[in-house]
Design an enzyme around this catalytic site. Sequence first.
Site, PDB file in Angstrom:
ATOM      1  N   LYS A  22      79.608 -35.340 -37.880  1.00 49.39           N
ATOM      2  CA  LYS A  22      78.783 -34.115 -37.829  1.00 49.39           C
ATOM      3  C   LYS A  22      79.022 -33.259 -39.084  1.00 49.39           C
ATOM      4  CE  LYS A  22      80.372 -30.449 -35.427  1.00 49.39           C
ATOM      5  NZ  LYS A  22      80.449 -29.177 -36.168  1.00 49.39           N
ATOM      6  N   ASN A  23      80.296 -33.099 -39.459  1.00 44.65           N
ATOM      7  CA  ASN A  23      80.610 -32.155 -40.534  1.00 44.65           C
ATOM      8  C   ASN A  23      80.374 -32.725 -41.924  1.00 44.65           C
ATOM      9  OD1 ASN A  23      81.160 -30.371 -38.544  1.00 44.65           O
ATOM     10  ND2 ASN A  23      83.383 -30.496 -38.721  1.00 44.65           N
ATOM     11  N   ARG A  92      76.664 -21.974 -37.531  1.00 42.25           N
ATOM     12  CA  ARG A  92      77.304 -21.401 -38.715  1.00 42.25           C
ATOM     13  C   ARG A  92      77.152 -22.290 -39.939  1.00 42.25           C
ATOM     14  NH1 ARG A  92      81.052 -18.719 -40.935  1.00 42.25           N
ATOM     15  NH2 ARG A  92      82.288 -19.822 -42.444  1.00 42.25           N
ATOM     16  N   CYS A 116      82.357 -16.310 -34.312  1.00 43.86           N
ATOM     17  CA  CYS A 116      82.213 -17.111 -33.089  1.00 43.86           C
ATOM     18  C   CYS A 116      83.550 -16.991 -32.351  1.00 43.86           C
ATOM     19  CB  CYS A 116      81.895 -18.562 -33.436  1.00 43.86           C
ATOM     20  SG  CYS A 116      83.227 -19.377 -34.291  1.00 43.86           S
ATOM     21  N   ARG A 121      85.250 -15.806 -39.037  1.00 41.24           N
ATOM     22  CA  ARG A 121      84.447 -16.711 -39.889  1.00 41.24           C
ATOM     23  C   ARG A 121      83.832 -15.979 -41.110  1.00 41.24           C
ATOM     24  NH1 ARG A 121      83.483 -21.322 -36.677  1.00 41.24           N
ATOM     25  NH2 ARG A 121      83.355 -22.426 -38.632  1.00 41.24           N
ATOM     26  N   PRO A 122      84.636 -15.382 -41.974  1.00 40.66           N
ATOM     27  CA  PRO A 122      84.102 -14.691 -43.160  1.00 40.66           C
ATOM     28  C   PRO A 122      83.477 -15.681 -44.155  1.00 40.66           C
ATOM     29  CG  PRO A 122      86.466 -14.896 -43.312  1.00 40.66           C
ATOM     30  CD  PRO A 122      86.099 -15.399 -41.949  1.00 40.66           C
ATOM     31  N   ASP A 124      83.559 -14.727 -47.695  1.00 45.27           N
ATOM     32  CA  ASP A 124      83.938 -14.152 -48.998  1.00 45.27           C
ATOM     33  C   ASP A 124      84.176 -15.213 -50.071  1.00 45.27           C
ATOM     34  OD1 ASP A 124      86.185 -14.558 -47.129  1.00 45.27           O
ATOM     35  OD2 ASP A 124      87.405 -14.093 -48.886  1.00 45.27           O
ATOM     36  N   ASP A 307      90.498 -28.998 -35.851  1.00 46.91           N
ATOM     37  CA  ASP A 307      89.484 -29.483 -34.900  1.00 46.91           C
ATOM     38  C   ASP A 307      90.054 -30.462 -33.881  1.00 46.91           C
ATOM     39  OD1 ASP A 307      86.681 -29.534 -37.254  1.00 46.91           O
ATOM     40  OD2 ASP A 307      87.752 -27.917 -36.245  1.00 46.91           O
ATOM     41  N   ILE A 329      94.833 -22.187 -39.167  1.00 48.77           N
ATOM     42  CA  ILE A 329      93.491 -22.063 -39.749  1.00 48.77           C
ATOM     43  C   ILE A 329      92.693 -20.989 -39.021  1.00 48.77           C
ATOM     44  CG2 ILE A 329      91.383 -23.294 -40.373  1.00 48.77           C
ATOM     45  CD1 ILE A 329      93.860 -24.416 -41.777  1.00 48.77           C
ATOM     46  N   ARG A 399      76.966 -30.149 -28.983  1.00 49.19           N
ATOM     47  CA  ARG A 399      76.805 -29.812 -30.401  1.00 49.19           C
ATOM     48  C   ARG A 399      77.445 -30.869 -31.289  1.00 49.19           C
ATOM     49  NH1 ARG A 399      78.219 -23.967 -32.288  1.00 49.19           N
ATOM     50  NH2 ARG A 399      77.558 -25.075 -34.139  1.00 49.19           N
TER      51      ARG A 399
HETATM   52  C1  EPZ Z   1      84.481 -26.378 -41.338  1.00 51.44           C
HETATM   53  O1  EPZ Z   1      84.119 -25.045 -41.061  1.00 51.44           O
HETATM   54  C2  EPZ Z   1      84.118 -27.177 -40.100  1.00 51.44           C
HETATM   55  N1  EPZ Z   1      82.693 -27.051 -39.835  1.00 51.44           N
HETATM   56  C3  EPZ Z   1      84.902 -26.660 -38.896  1.00 51.44           C
HETATM   57  O2  EPZ Z   1      84.603 -27.527 -37.813  1.00 51.44           O
HETATM   58  C4  EPZ Z   1      86.391 -26.773 -39.204  1.00 51.44           C
HETATM   59  O3  EPZ Z   1      87.131 -26.236 -38.126  1.00 51.44           O
HETATM   60  C5  EPZ Z   1      86.714 -26.006 -40.492  1.00 51.44           C
HETATM   61  O4  EPZ Z   1      85.889 -26.485 -41.576  1.00 51.44           O
HETATM   62  C6  EPZ Z   1      88.166 -26.156 -40.903  1.00 51.44           C
HETATM   63  O5  EPZ Z   1      88.461 -27.509 -41.067  1.00 51.44           O
HETATM   64  C7  EPZ Z   1      81.819 -27.759 -40.588  1.00 51.44           C
HETATM   65  O6  EPZ Z   1      82.199 -28.473 -41.495  1.00 51.44           O
HETATM   66  C8  EPZ Z   1      80.366 -27.635 -40.227  1.00 51.44           C
HETATM   67  P1  EPZ Z   1      86.572 -23.156 -43.464  1.00 51.44           P
HETATM   68  P2  EPZ Z   1      84.171 -23.933 -42.241  1.00 51.44           P
HETATM   69  O7  EPZ Z   1      85.739 -22.351 -44.375  1.00 51.44           O
HETATM   70  O8  EPZ Z   1      83.898 -24.546 -43.523  1.00 51.44           O
HETATM   71  C9  EPZ Z   1      88.665 -18.994 -43.690  1.00 51.44           C
HETATM   72  C10 EPZ Z   1      83.969 -28.096 -35.646  1.00 51.44           C
HETATM   73  O9  EPZ Z   1      84.569 -27.934 -34.573  1.00 51.44           O
HETATM   74  N2  EPZ Z   1      87.585 -18.617 -44.611  1.00 51.44           N
HETATM   75  O10 EPZ Z   1      87.203 -24.400 -43.970  1.00 51.44           O
HETATM   76  O11 EPZ Z   1      83.338 -22.790 -41.798  1.00 51.44           O
HETATM   77  C11 EPZ Z   1      88.174 -19.266 -42.282  1.00 51.44           C
HETATM   78  O12 EPZ Z   1      88.073 -18.064 -41.537  1.00 51.44           O
HETATM   79  C12 EPZ Z   1      83.943 -26.971 -36.664  1.00 51.44           C
HETATM   80  O13 EPZ Z   1      83.372 -29.146 -35.986  1.00 51.44           O
HETATM   81  C13 EPZ Z   1      87.703 -17.429 -45.328  1.00 51.44           C
HETATM   82  O14 EPZ Z   1      88.674 -16.700 -45.196  1.00 51.44           O
HETATM   83  O15 EPZ Z   1      85.700 -23.505 -42.187  1.00 51.44           O
HETATM   84  C14 EPZ Z   1      89.253 -20.176 -41.743  1.00 51.44           C
HETATM   85  O16 EPZ Z   1      90.336 -19.385 -41.314  1.00 51.44           O
HETATM   86  C15 EPZ Z   1      84.607 -25.707 -36.133  1.00 51.44           C
HETATM   87  N3  EPZ Z   1      86.707 -17.077 -46.189  1.00 51.44           N
HETATM   88  C16 EPZ Z   1      89.664 -20.995 -42.974  1.00 51.44           C
HETATM   89  O17 EPZ Z   1      89.216 -20.246 -44.110  1.00 51.44           O
HETATM   90  C17 EPZ Z   1      85.612 -17.873 -46.391  1.00 51.44           C
HETATM   91  O18 EPZ Z   1      84.733 -17.524 -47.205  1.00 51.44           O
HETATM   92  C18 EPZ Z   1      89.045 -22.386 -43.048  1.00 51.44           C
HETATM   93  O19 EPZ Z   1      87.667 -22.211 -42.796  1.00 51.44           O
HETATM   94  C19 EPZ Z   1      85.520 -19.087 -45.653  1.00 51.44           C
HETATM   95  C20 EPZ Z   1      86.521 -19.441 -44.771  1.00 51.44           C
END
Ligand code: EPZ
Length: 420
Positions: A22-23, A92, A116, A121-122, A124, A307, A329, A399
């Site tokens: 999916k991802n 998202r 969520c 989920r920022p 930045d 995950d 995370i 999903r």
């Molecule tokens: C991806 O989400 C995955 N989703 C998530 O899977 C997965 O949990 C996550 O990566 C971490 O491995 C998809 O790929 C569609 P991140 P993503 O940005 O990219 C922080 C599932 O169950 N962060 O890697 O949105 C964030 O809050 C889903 O399949 C910032 O601070 O996650 C988190 O603490 C859930 N600023 C950490 O980084 C930002 O601009 C990692 O988040 C972006 C993220």
Amino acid sequence: MDKLVIEGGVGLKGEVTVSGAKNAVLPIMAASLLTDEPCLIKGVPNLRDTGSMLKILRSLGKLAEFDKGTVSICAGRTRSHVAEYKLVSTMRASFCVLGPLLAKLKKAKVSLPGGCVIGVRPVDLHLKGIRALGADISIDSGYVIARANKLKGAYTYLGGVYGSSVLATDNVMMAAVLAEGRTIIESAACEPEVADLAEFLIKMGAKIKGQGTPVIEIEGVKHLHGATHCIIADRIEAGTLILASLVTGGDILIKNVQCQHLGALVDKLKEAGANLEYRQGSLRVKGNRKLKSVNITTLPYPGFPTDMQAQMMSLMAVTPGISVITEKIYPDRFMHVAELNRMGAHIQREGPHAIVEGIKGLSGAPVMASDLRASASLVLAGLGARGKTSISRIYHLERGYENIEKKLINLGAKVWREKE
Ligand code: EPZ
């Protein structure tokens, strides 16, 4: 709405094949916005989320169809630069259309995804990387509005307080492939799904090196053409099926597994004493051994995947000993704790830690899914529990797990749907 009912206690037996990731498929579908030429994406799982991404591509003017595991995005200009709130708020991951829209149209208006249940989920880091490439970005009425006369390659460091960001890396990489000059992304996410996106972009004519490592180098090109690509297997579905065999004392053969993507999970399960045999793309998982509890800390890839945290908690809940599960995370990703405790688990939340005292077995109960991986952990708990478990709000499960009921029933599980 439907609920899933599970009569637990059956040792799963037989063979099951893992679907596409999916991802990986979601950003790869977004990458089709970078060209007006046709793209074919194979090995696509039939999920709510892939359906949502199809709707978004169509809202942006693409002719996109899904049939028998293949998404075909026909030729046609990307006509709109606006990704609406009503579509982005349902998923998202749709925020990753920002990079390709900006690269292709030099403008983009994408709804902020919002939070969520697993965290704030920022975005930045996404905006930091896009700004580094020369885009003007403003936030207005819940939308990110990005414009750029020309995107220029640049160096950007994308590490945040929780480490690297998967979708921020995807967004910046897709913006950089059509920028002028070289882009270096430092502290890039190393997840296999990011590397798979890079492979698809390279097939479209992009010049990318270092994908799958913390430093990705992109040499911008003027034009990208259509491509055909087959999605990698879903390592999180594979991990969930491995735990399904262990939690039920089963014996299953999981096919289409890329074990090199499961290092941290397999390492922890071997430490716990699990019997896993990997042979030519398939993994035999026998739940015939008494396991011991292990401690888990989630980290960016190649660390233990967040995950898989909820699913591992279901296994540790019925494994003798104390397991400390630390979520680095998403420190609030513990919605499944209360539901597992309703089934008799002994789990105590202490900030970003969950202290799990393994007990002999859980008992079935009515529980509620809150998010995708929490719902997977409740399915695992129900499969191993005594008696009947009913899981409401299973749209969360749909999903991210293709035909999961059918797969489990084919392995001997007693699973059916009922109206809520
Ligand atoms: C991806 O989400 C995955 N989703 C998530 O899977 C997965 O949990 C996550 O990566 C971490 O491995 C998809 O790929 C569609 P991140 P993503 O940005 O990219 C922080 C599932 O169950 N962060 O890697 O949105 C964030 O809050 C889903 O399949 C910032 O601070 O996650 C988190 O603490 C859930 N600023 C950490 O980084 C930002 O601009 C990692 O988040 C972006 C993220």
